[in-house]
Scaffold this active site. Structure first.
Site, PDB file in Angstrom:
ATOM      1  N   HIS A 292       2.370  -3.215   9.625  1.00 35.97           N
ATOM      2  CA  HIS A 292       3.049  -3.529   8.369  1.00 35.97           C
ATOM      3  C   HIS A 292       2.948  -5.021   8.076  1.00 35.97           C
ATOM      4  O   HIS A 292       3.047  -5.860   8.973  1.00 35.97           O
ATOM      5  CB  HIS A 292       4.519  -3.110   8.424  1.00 35.97           C
ATOM      6  CG  HIS A 292       5.106  -2.919   7.063  1.00 35.97           C
ATOM      7  ND1 HIS A 292       5.448  -3.983   6.246  1.00 35.97           N
ATOM      8  CD2 HIS A 292       5.394  -1.793   6.357  1.00 35.97           C
ATOM      9  CE1 HIS A 292       5.925  -3.518   5.112  1.00 35.97           C
ATOM     10  NE2 HIS A 292       5.912  -2.191   5.143  1.00 35.97           N
ATOM     11  N   HIS A 293       2.752  -5.326   6.785  1.00 33.81           N
ATOM     12  CA  HIS A 293       2.585  -6.723   6.385  1.00 33.81           C
ATOM     13  C   HIS A 293       3.832  -7.550   6.680  1.00 33.81           C
ATOM     14  O   HIS A 293       3.758  -8.784   6.793  1.00 33.81           O
ATOM     15  CB  HIS A 293       2.267  -6.788   4.886  1.00 33.81           C
ATOM     16  CG  HIS A 293       1.330  -7.906   4.527  1.00 33.81           C
ATOM     17  ND1 HIS A 293       1.296  -9.110   5.196  1.00 33.81           N
ATOM     18  CD2 HIS A 293       0.384  -8.009   3.557  1.00 33.81           C
ATOM     19  CE1 HIS A 293       0.380  -9.901   4.664  1.00 33.81           C
ATOM     20  NE2 HIS A 293      -0.181  -9.257   3.660  1.00 33.81           N
ATOM     21  N   THR A 294       4.977  -6.915   6.824  1.00 31.25           N
ATOM     22  CA  THR A 294       6.181  -7.672   7.170  1.00 31.25           C
ATOM     23  C   THR A 294       6.110  -8.221   8.586  1.00 31.25           C
ATOM     24  O   THR A 294       6.826  -9.152   8.935  1.00 31.25           O
ATOM     25  CB  THR A 294       7.441  -6.780   7.014  1.00 31.25           C
ATOM     26  OG1 THR A 294       8.588  -7.613   6.897  1.00 31.25           O
ATOM     27  CG2 THR A 294       7.608  -5.830   8.183  1.00 31.25           C
TER      28      THR A 294
END
Length: 471
Positions: A134-136
């Protein structure tokens, strides 16, 4: 507590039913596919090198603070590494269908935010691995570092120190999460006061403050100018939930030689190739490639060398209007180079970095509200994203099998229907094209245009006199 930054949190908050905001790669390996147990053992023995992979995000009650990373006491590697097969004959069409399905699926927010999917059934004694993060959790550079951490650099696994048995602490409860958020906000305000006091006391030279203000102002002006609506086109609009992912590649040595002969930077050459592909796509759809038709977000890393290997997001961005109106390949490359030099000197990336730091100081609820408003309002200010991240410098292996290539995947969201990711590995320049399946059924036109543009620039370079190399 290890609290997510405003930028990290943003990637989680703007995700919706139509946008799966994970970065990813599709790697092809050579040799008989290892057993599932061998894959689990190979990945499991290196988990200690990336502790974030065993952590999940916990929300602070009432949104009074940004989420915190905490060890997941229920972590089970088997829930993150699964296996699928492609139907016979296992060619590119079948592989694309399987990969599209995997990349269209959201990661489970109740688990650590990553997944590996082994794909069996490819011809010529090959198999694939789709890695989603996930980009987070990571930006492009952090994602590349993570791949290099989890995989080996030799066919035979390196001897590692005896790992300390993993014993996650108890998950923090609501009271502790709230108390931690209040404490962190108080510490943040104290740091702001100390910083202001130091500035007033002359710790910062007035000329330095003035230069910073001017640079930030110029950068913000550049962002403001990019707020002018683009010419209408089919490249921007509502998204469905399904993605298509296609890839192509070129010889990196030839690209570097072309770059040295034609001038500009390698990234200028990449953007010129992408410009041609968007021009070709518009023409194929019977649309005019107008001068103000395609504006591209170009991520810029602000990560220091000391922060390599840290899983988080440390990026800013430039907003480049691509010259799709130009028909000549040399003219397009020259114009891209001119525009990128102007953007870099405008300090847009510096201003973007300061805006992100400013967001860290704001109340989380205010940032969340702004993001939801911004990403739910229709607009025509941005068309696409093109990210270019250097890949691993050494060949990588998993369970003794060599990785032949790894095509990068960039997520798309909001109203951006197509994005491009570029990386390098083993002497190849690798392109990954992400698109909304429903609105972009003609992605093959775009990929073919990438190949044609690369071939044209390489041909031009062979008959050109060398130019000075731009760093």
């Amino acid at each position: 507590m290890d609290r997510a930054s405003a930028l990290d949190s943003a990637f989680l908050q703007i995700e919706d039913a139509h946008s799966s905001l994970h970065i990813a790669s599709v790697a092809i390996f050579e040799g008989p596919p290892p057993s599932q147990e061998a894959i689990l053992e190979a990945i499991g023995r290196r988990l200690a090198l990336a502790p974030r992979l065993r952590q999940r995000l916990l929300a602070v009650p009432f949104g009074l603070g940004r989420p915190v990373w905490a060890d997941d006491p229920d972590f089970d590697l088997r829930r993150h590494v699964r296996r699928v097969g492609v139907p016979a004959p296992g060619g590119d069409e079948q592989l694309h269908d399987v990969v599209d399905t995997i990349l269209s699926e959201h990661l489970d927010h109740e688990l650590p935010l990553w997944e590996d999917v082994v794909i069996d059934g490819l011809p010529d004694d090959r198999w694939a691995l789709v890695t989603k993060v996930h980009h987070t959790m990571a930006d492009g550079i952090a994602g590349t570092d993570l791949l290099s951490t989890i995989l080996e650099t030799t066919p035979r696994p390196r001897r590692m120190p005896q790992p300390v048995p993993w014993s996650p602490p108890p998950r923090p409860g609501r009271t502790r999460l709230l108390a931690g958020a209040v404490r962190d906000q108080a510490l943040l305000r104290a740091r702001e006061l100390r910083s202001a006091s130091a500035s007033i006391g002359g710790a910062l030279h007035p000329r330095t403050l003035a230069d910073t203000a001017v640079q930030t102002g110029r950068g913000l002006l550049g962002y403001a100018e990019a707020g002018v609506p683009l010419s209408p086109s089919s490249l921007v609009g509502p998204l469905g939930s399904d993605r298509s992912f296609r890839w192509t590649e070129a010889d990196l040595g030839e690209v570097l030689r072309a770059h040295s002969r034609l001038g500009g930077t390698v990234n200028d050459l990449v953007l010129a190739v992408v410009t041609h592909a968007f021009r070709a796509l518009l023409l194929a759809r019977g649309e005019e490639p107008a001068p103000n038709a395609v504006r591209c977000l170009v991520p810029v890393s602000v990560r220091s060398e000391g922060a390599r290997g840290v899983l988080d997001n440390q990026v800013s961005a430039l907003l480049a209007t691509l010259p799709v109106e130009l028909e000549d390949a040399r003219d397009r490359l020259n114009e891209v180079a001119i525009r990128m030099r102007a953007l870099k000197s405008s300090h847009e990336a510096d201003a973007g970095e300061r805006l992100i730091r400013f967001a860290d100081a704001l109340p989380p609820a205010a940032v969340t509200g702004f993001l939801h408003l911004a990403f739910r309002t229709p607009h025509r200010n941005l068309t696409t994203v093109t990210t270019n991240v250097p890949g691993p410098t050494r060949q990588l292996f998993l369970a003794g099998r060599p990785m032949l290539t790894a095509y990068p995947f960039v997520p798309i969201a909001d109203r951006l229907r197509l994005g491009v990711a570029v990386t390098t590995y083993q002497g190849r320049l690798l392109f990954g094209v992400t698109c909304d399946r429903q609105s972009t059924p003609d992605v093959a036109v775009f990929v073919a245009a990438l190949d044609a543009a690369l071939a044209e620039l390489l041909s031009l370079a062979r008959v050109s006199q060398p130019k000075g190399v731009t760093p």
